[in-house]
Design an enzyme around this catalytic site. Structure first.
Site, short mmCIF file in Angstrom:
data_model
loop_
_atom_site.label_atom_id
_atom_site.label_comp_id
_atom_site.label_asym_id
_atom_site.label_seq_id
_atom_site.Cartn_x
_atom_site.Cartn_y
_atom_site.Cartn_z
N ASN A 433 -4.46 -9.47 -1.57
CA ASN A 433 -3.11 -9.90 -1.93
C ASN A 433 -2.86 -10.37 -3.35
O ASN A 433 -3.46 -11.26 -3.83
CB ASN A 433 -2.77 -11.15 -1.27
CG ASN A 433 -1.27 -11.93 -1.44
OD1 ASN A 433 -0.32 -11.28 -0.98
ND2 ASN A 433 -1.53 -12.75 -2.28
N GLU A 434 -1.98 -9.24 -3.98
CA GLU A 434 -1.30 -9.59 -5.25
C GLU A 434 -2.39 -9.42 -6.65
O GLU A 434 -2.06 -9.82 -7.67
CB GLU A 434 -0.50 -10.76 -5.33
CG GLU A 434 0.80 -10.90 -4.61
CD GLU A 434 1.71 -11.95 -4.72
OE1 GLU A 434 1.17 -12.87 -5.35
OE2 GLU A 434 2.59 -11.79 -4.23
N ASP A 435 -3.70 -9.18 -6.43
CA ASP A 435 -4.64 -9.08 -7.61
C ASP A 435 -4.33 -7.90 -8.69
O ASP A 435 -4.44 -8.26 -9.64
CB ASP A 435 -6.08 -8.84 -6.85
CG ASP A 435 -6.46 -10.13 -6.31
OD1 ASP A 435 -5.78 -11.04 -5.93
OD2 ASP A 435 -7.83 -10.11 -5.84
N SER A 487 -1.97 -5.33 -1.82
CA SER A 487 -0.68 -5.66 -1.40
C SER A 487 -0.01 -6.51 -2.41
O SER A 487 -0.40 -7.64 -2.72
CB SER A 487 -0.34 -6.20 -0.07
OG SER A 487 0.66 -6.39 0.15
N HIS A 503 6.08 -6.61 -3.29
CA HIS A 503 6.53 -8.01 -3.00
C HIS A 503 7.46 -8.15 -3.99
O HIS A 503 7.35 -7.97 -5.11
CB HIS A 503 5.21 -8.99 -3.45
CG HIS A 503 4.06 -8.86 -2.38
ND1 HIS A 503 2.95 -9.64 -2.49
CD2 HIS A 503 3.86 -7.76 -1.35
CE1 HIS A 503 2.18 -9.46 -1.73
NE2 HIS A 503 2.48 -8.38 -1.04
#
Length: 860
Positions: A433-435, A487, A503
């Protein structure tokens, strides 16, 4: 096989000396368990969810703990080939395990299962044995690991939530605290512990599937292994139909204890998401001659992640296809259901997931900062027809990639892929998530043209995990479930709106863009976006017990809103859009929830509008952050921790229904350039519809207009007021654009009705904006009549009114009633029926926008 559950006789104590709490052994409150649960059970800490108790209980995070039981029974082994194995399904997190004083295990990963052969220790034990688990506190160990491995970032603040040490320990990352929940860093045996005694067993059992393109046949692939002491046993695989009928029974050949067989099913009963069909589940069992067996239920479905070129738009689609049907994956993101995970059980999961299903959600994204969820979670998703997007367990950080860390991650990922990979509901594994998004923000080494590495020599070493390790494991163990590196991810940068998923946080966070701008962020798949609001007043009153602190600007209120900048964002967004009240608290709660609901209305409807048919899936999914809450605080959740749906839940439910009517006012004239302070005129409205069913629909569109202040019907051309339409299946359809008479003071209400049954299929009410300019009728009357049966409420008004919320007054005892619909806009000449459960003869109150202005003595 004999299996003995070890859940008796457990006791715990603090082995550090941070204070005098639990310095001697005390019985556990439950098992499995963690220290916070047991301290609460003995009243040694106050509930960290209440008031400012989180701060008072932080010492628990830094303490060391011992759990032990003396109830390990004496083992009678029948012969020298029989084994005794201790199984630990999950230990949270840094632990040394001792049996009768002998060290048998060290673990620093809460996401894996351990099996320890203890035959030699139990065989010679005199009487019952003692099992002891010595837990070190996670923060201190993680800091040591960070120093040992080395943190690649020059700026230690390049990590969101908690300190950078959390990245170095394979533990649920939200335990360090997040922007929606407290810092409760648990320790203890969080999953079952048991003893197995056997000579042979099915040690591995992996079921995967492949459905033919024409959907007429399916192959069930069964792979596994058998552990045995003497000679290879006989083994057989059975497949049972969804009704329990034995379809096939095949003997399988064991080669060095391994087996691999495929069973063909003709005319399979296919598994669908709940809005598209049924969820039949086949049962697959492997059995050994000695009677030991393992079973899995599997739904047969053909899965594809379609990324095709699009008509009339650049980039590629990102659309999930189930049984050759491309679906709009509307739904939400899921955070762990509790800070203290052993308190979650099948009943709690069922209530949450059935609520999501009742809200017409098709997909749940299990976020990477938590856990790969319990078996109950995925089993319920299979049975209820909810698709699951599963992140691997990395979130918002720059993770290391040292050899030992990679080995730990590999065991973890293999464990989870094997455990849940057979579920029909599972449709995607995402690397993190979002790395990648953070790598771009903070300038870590991210050259996407470099596909070789070695990335572990850069300051973004985790690419070794996301682009080598995990895709290799998913390829070998994931079956037909695809892998996605992160993501968000895709295109020329992580949040590219033309490729992959995005996102969208420029609304609320980032640029703090107006929520009306959501349409400008249309992308192929929005896997995260959201808008904050308060929980219900009941929930806030439970969280804040000090009466003088029950207002929106109190210290305790801020303690229960972890969102950075919330004190500025709430009044800014509300001030832009409507006249709001900060106090009393009941009004502030209503205003924040109204705000969130309006934002969700814009987002879901404008994005679902872009699912326009084959190769025109300009947006194929929207997953709001977030479905659930973890404690009684303000957050982006659609439903608060006490399972009270917020208005945004109902907005989302209507937006994701099978049939939807949508409207959007468009600019018809700009103000003269010489003046400022005047908004563009929006004197016309686009009207569209969505038919999410798999058949065309013959409907009638009815349009009416009402003056807001007088409530009088406004004239529209006759041909506009009613027209017959054919809605093509599984897509949105642009219908028309109409002019709005006296637009600044007029609401437009539209509805779709079945030509054949007359049933109202969808409804929409379009209001002029900003709402702060409107004036409600001075004679407004809102009626909520409870039917004699007590199971429905009839809503009506004599003039337009916005955002009518139904609730049982907080002064009434018990929980709120369960309303099938809520947050309803009303206009004259119609009655809106709302079904209700659990009213029990209690009163129902209504709230609506500006109802406080109707109070006696109120003046603007």
């Amino acid at each position: 096989m004999t299996e003995i559950t070890l859940d008796q006789g457990w006791e715990f104590k603090q082995s550090s000396n941070l204070n005098d709490s639990a310095r001697s052994f005390l019985p556990v409150t439950q098992f499995p368990t963690v220290a916070h649960i047991d301290l609460l059970g003995h009243n040694l800490i106050d509930d960290p969810f209440i008031d400012s108790n989180e701060i008072k209980s932080l010492w628990v995070n830094e303490a060391d703990w011992i759990y032990r039981t003396s109830e390990i029974p004496k083992v009678q082994l029948s012969n020298e080939n029989e084994k005794a194995v201790l199984v630990f399904e999950g230990l949270d997190t840094v632990v040394d395990v001792y049996l009768n004083g002998h060290h048998i295990l060290f673990s620093n990963n809460m996401h894996i299962c351990h099996r320890v052969d203890v035959t030699h220790l139990l065989k010679h034990a005199d009487g019952k044995s003692v099992l002891e688990l010595r837990f070190r506190n996670a923060p201190a160990f993680a800091r040591e690991e960070k120093d040992r491995i080395g943190y690649k970032c020059k700026n230690p603040s390049d990590v969101h939530f908690g300190g950078p040490e959390r990245l170095f320990l394979r533990k649920a990352q939200y335990h360090w605290g997040w922007d929606w929940g407290p810092s409760i860093n648990t320790a203890g045996p969080w999953k079952p512990v048991y003893l197995q005694i056997y000579q042979q067993r099915v040690s591995e059992f992996i079921v995967r599937q492949q459905v033919s393109e024409d959907l007429t046949t399916a192959d069930i692939i069964v792979i596994g292994s058998v552990e045995f002491s003497e000679k290879e046993p006989e083994a057989a695989v059975e497949v049972f139909s969804p009704t329990g009928e034995l379809l096939q029974q095949n003997a399988v050949e064991l080669v060095n204890g391994n087996f691999n067989t495929t069973i063909a099913i003709d005319e399979p009963l296919l598994w669908f998401p709940h809005l598209y069909g049924d969820q039949p589940l086949y049962k697959v069992t492997v059995s050994l001659g000695n009677g030991h067996s393992k079973s899995q239920h599997i739904g047969l479905r053909r899965l594809k992640l379609v990324q095709n070129p699009l008509k009339n738009s650049k980039g590629r689609s990102f659309v999930f296809e189930i049984n050759n049907i491309r679906i709009f994956a509307g739904g939400s993101c899921w955070i762990p259901g509790d800070c203290m995970l052993p308190r979650m059980d099948r009943h709690r999961y069922s209530k949450w997931l059935n609520l999501a299903k009742s809200g017409n959600q098709t997909m749940i994204r299990v976020w990477g900062g938590g856990i790969v969820e319990s078996d109950d979670f995925y089993d319920l998703c299979d049975r209820e027809g909810l698709l699951v997007w599963q992140d691997f367990l990395f979130a918002c950080g720059n993770y290391p990639a040292s050899p030992d860390f990679l080995r730990n991650v590999e065991v973890e990922a293999e464990t989870q892929l094997k455990r849940v990979g057979h579920h029909a509901s599972l449709v995607l594994w995402a690397g993190n998530n979002e790395d990648y998004l953070l790598a771009e923000r903070f300038g870590w080494d991210l050259d996407m043209s470099d596909e070789e590495g070695p990335w572990n020599e850069t300051n973004f070493p985790a690419r070794e995990i996301y682009e080598r390790l995990l895709p290799r494991l998913v390829e070998s163990l994931g079956g037909d479930v695809p892998y996605w590196p992160s993501s968000p991810y895709g295109g020329s940068f992580s949040n590219d709106t033309t490729v992959g998923d995005t996102h969208i946080w420029d609304v609320w966070h980032g640029k703090v863009s107006p929520y009306q701008d959501y349409q400008n962020y249309t992308s192929r798949f929005i896997s995260e976006f959201g808008f904050e609001s308060c929980p219900s007043l009941r929930t806030l009153y439970r969280a804040i017990t000090v009466p003088s602190e029950r207002h929106a600007q109190s210290r305790l209120f801020d303690n229960h809103d972890k969102g950075p900048g919330h004190t500025r964002r709430y009044p800014m967004y509300m001030g832009e859009n409507f006249r709001f009240r900060m106090n009393p608290l009941r009004d502030f709660v209503y205003c924040t929830q109204f705000l969130q609901a309006e934002a969700m209305s814009y987002a879901y409807n404008c994005w679902r509008r872009e699912f326009r048919g084959l190769d025109q899936e300009y947006c194929a999914g929207a997953l709001v952050w977030q479905m659930n809450d973890i404690w009684p605080g303000a957050s982006w959740a659609l439903v608060d921790v006490d399972l009270n749906p917020k208005p945004a839940f109902y907005v989302t439910k209507r937006a994701l229904a099978k049939v939807v009517l949508g409207m959007s006012r468009i600019i018809t004239k700009q103000p003269p350039y010489i003046v400022t302070g005047y908004l563009p005129e929006k004197h016309s409205v686009d009207i569209w519809a969505v038919n999410g069913t798999l058949e065309g629909l013959d409907v009638t569109l009815n349009i009416r207009a009402y003056d807001i202040e007088s409530g009088k019907r406004q004239p529209l051309p006759t041909e506009i007021e009613s027209q017959r339409l054919d809605l093509p299946s599984n897509q949105a359809l642009e219908i028309t654009n109409i002019s709005i008479p006296n637009a600044e003071n007029t609401v437009i209400v539209g509805s779709l009705h079945s030509v054949f049954t007359g049933e109202r299929l969808a409804r929409w009410v379009s209001w002029p904006e900003p709402l702060k300019y409107i004036q409600l009728s001075p004679e407004l009357i809102v009626s909520a009549h409870v039917a004699d049966s007590g199971d429905k409420i009839l809503l009506s008004s004599n003039a337009p009114v916005k955002g009518v919320v139904l609730a049982v007054p907080i002064s009434e005892s018990g929980e709120d009633a369960i309303f099938e619909d809520n947050f309803v806009d009303l206009v004259p000449e119609e009655v809106v029926e709302v079904k209700v459960q659990g009213l029990g003869g209690r009163k129902v109150e209504t709230r609506f926008l500006y109802d406080w202005e109707k109070q006696e003595g109120f003046e603007l």
